[in-house]
Motif scaffolding. Sequence first.
Motif, PDB file in Angstrom:
ATOM      1  N   MET A   1      52.216  29.623  46.838  1.00  0.00           N
ATOM      2  CA  MET A   1      53.242  29.018  47.704  1.00  0.00           C
ATOM      3  C   MET A   1      53.817  30.035  48.669  1.00  0.00           C
ATOM      4  SD  MET A   1      56.738  29.095  48.131  1.00  0.00           S
ATOM      5  CE  MET A   1      57.738  29.285  46.683  1.00  0.00           C
TER       6      MET A   1
ATOM      7  N   ALA B   1      58.102  23.575  49.784  1.00  0.00           N
ATOM      8  CA  ALA B   1      58.717  24.509  48.833  1.00  0.00           C
ATOM      9  C   ALA B   1      60.239  24.499  48.887  1.00  0.00           C
ATOM     10  CB  ALA B   1      58.168  25.923  49.061  1.00  0.00           C
TER      11      ALA B   1
ATOM     12  N   CYS C   1      62.543  24.118  46.732  1.00  0.00           N
ATOM     13  CA  CYS C   1      63.333  24.806  45.699  1.00  0.00           C
ATOM     14  C   CYS C   1      63.094  26.310  45.687  1.00  0.00           C
ATOM     15  CB  CYS C   1      63.075  24.213  44.321  1.00  0.00           C
ATOM     16  SG  CYS C   1      61.515  24.753  43.573  1.00  0.00           S
ATOM     17  N   GLY C   2      62.222  26.786  46.587  1.00  0.00           N
ATOM     18  CA  GLY C   2      62.008  28.219  46.690  1.00  0.00           C
ATOM     19  C   GLY C   2      61.177  28.801  45.562  1.00  0.00           C
ATOM     20  N   GLY C   3      60.493  27.961  44.824  1.00  0.00           N
ATOM     21  CA  GLY C   3      59.579  28.482  43.803  1.00  0.00           C
ATOM     22  C   GLY C   3      60.091  28.377  42.385  1.00  0.00           C
TER      23      GLY C   3
ATOM     24  N   CYS D   1      60.011  25.770  40.454  1.00  0.00           N
ATOM     25  CA  CYS D   1      59.348  24.674  39.739  1.00  0.00           C
ATOM     26  C   CYS D   1      60.303  23.495  39.567  1.00  0.00           C
ATOM     27  CB  CYS D   1      58.825  25.149  38.380  1.00  0.00           C
ATOM     28  SG  CYS D   1      57.598  24.029  37.663  1.00  0.00           S
ATOM     29  N   ALA D   2      61.045  23.202  40.621  1.00  0.00           N
ATOM     30  CA  ALA D   2      62.060  22.168  40.529  1.00  0.00           C
ATOM     31  C   ALA D   2      62.034  21.170  41.680  1.00  0.00           C
ATOM     32  CB  ALA D   2      63.444  22.828  40.471  1.00  0.00           C
ATOM     33  N   CYS D   3      60.946  21.141  42.475  1.00  0.00           N
ATOM     34  CA  CYS D   3      60.947  20.199  43.599  1.00  0.00           C
ATOM     35  C   CYS D   3      59.608  19.477  43.799  1.00  0.00           C
ATOM     36  CB  CYS D   3      61.329  20.909  44.895  1.00  0.00           C
ATOM     37  SG  CYS D   3      60.048  21.998  45.555  1.00  0.00           S
ATOM     38  N   ALA D   4      58.508  20.083  43.413  1.00  0.00           N
ATOM     39  CA  ALA D   4      57.167  19.504  43.593  1.00  0.00           C
ATOM     40  C   ALA D   4      56.766  19.324  45.055  1.00  0.00           C
ATOM     41  CB  ALA D   4      57.035  18.182  42.831  1.00  0.00           C
TER      42      ALA D   4
ATOM     43  N   CYS E   1      55.499  21.763  46.813  1.00  0.00           N
ATOM     44  CA  CYS E   1      54.519  22.837  47.082  1.00  0.00           C
ATOM     45  C   CYS E   1      53.176  22.430  46.473  1.00  0.00           C
ATOM     46  CB  CYS E   1      54.991  24.163  46.500  1.00  0.00           C
ATOM     47  SG  CYS E   1      55.137  24.114  44.695  1.00  0.00           S
TER      48      CYS E   1
ATOM     49  N   LEU F   1      51.223  22.936  41.277  1.00  0.00           N
ATOM     50  CA  LEU F   1      52.325  23.369  42.131  1.00  0.00           C
ATOM     51  C   LEU F   1      52.022  24.815  42.517  1.00  0.00           C
ATOM     52  CD1 LEU F   1      55.372  21.771  40.300  1.00  0.00           C
ATOM     53  CD2 LEU F   1      54.077  20.910  42.274  1.00  0.00           C
TER      54      LEU F   1
ATOM     55  N   CYS G   1      53.663  27.177  43.684  1.00  0.00           N
ATOM     56  CA  CYS G   1      54.608  28.249  43.328  1.00  0.00           C
ATOM     57  C   CYS G   1      54.365  28.734  41.906  1.00  0.00           C
ATOM     58  CB  CYS G   1      56.058  27.801  43.484  1.00  0.00           C
ATOM     59  SG  CYS G   1      56.620  26.571  42.285  1.00  0.00           S
TER      60      CYS G   1
END
Length: 106
Positions: free
Chosen positions: A25, A38, A40-42, A44-47, A49, A84, A86
Amino acid sequence: MTKLTYIAFDGTRFDVEAENGSTVMENAIRNSVPGIEAECGGACACATCHVYVDDAWTDAVGEPEAMEEDMLDFAFDVRPTSRLSCQIRVRDELDGLVVSIPERQG
Ligand code: FES
């Protein structure tokens, strides 16, 4: 440096050099690859990426962990090779990795 290739939804190829330890990512964002948000910035909280790992690379990349599996439920058009980005850490064994970007995120 490890070579990564991103294939955008329109078929455009982006070949980039990535540092080991960074994520797939992060390298997409750094190289302005379109289609990776991306949000959430990596964490693993947005999906947003979401990528498809090329069939030849699924073994080397490995399986998602439980938290990533849960998050993938929120991704658009999930397939067996979905990950994902990230959560994929660049390392020597991934030199030449190819991932494709889905039509849209979320
Ligand atoms: S950047 Fe949010 S899940 Fe990957």
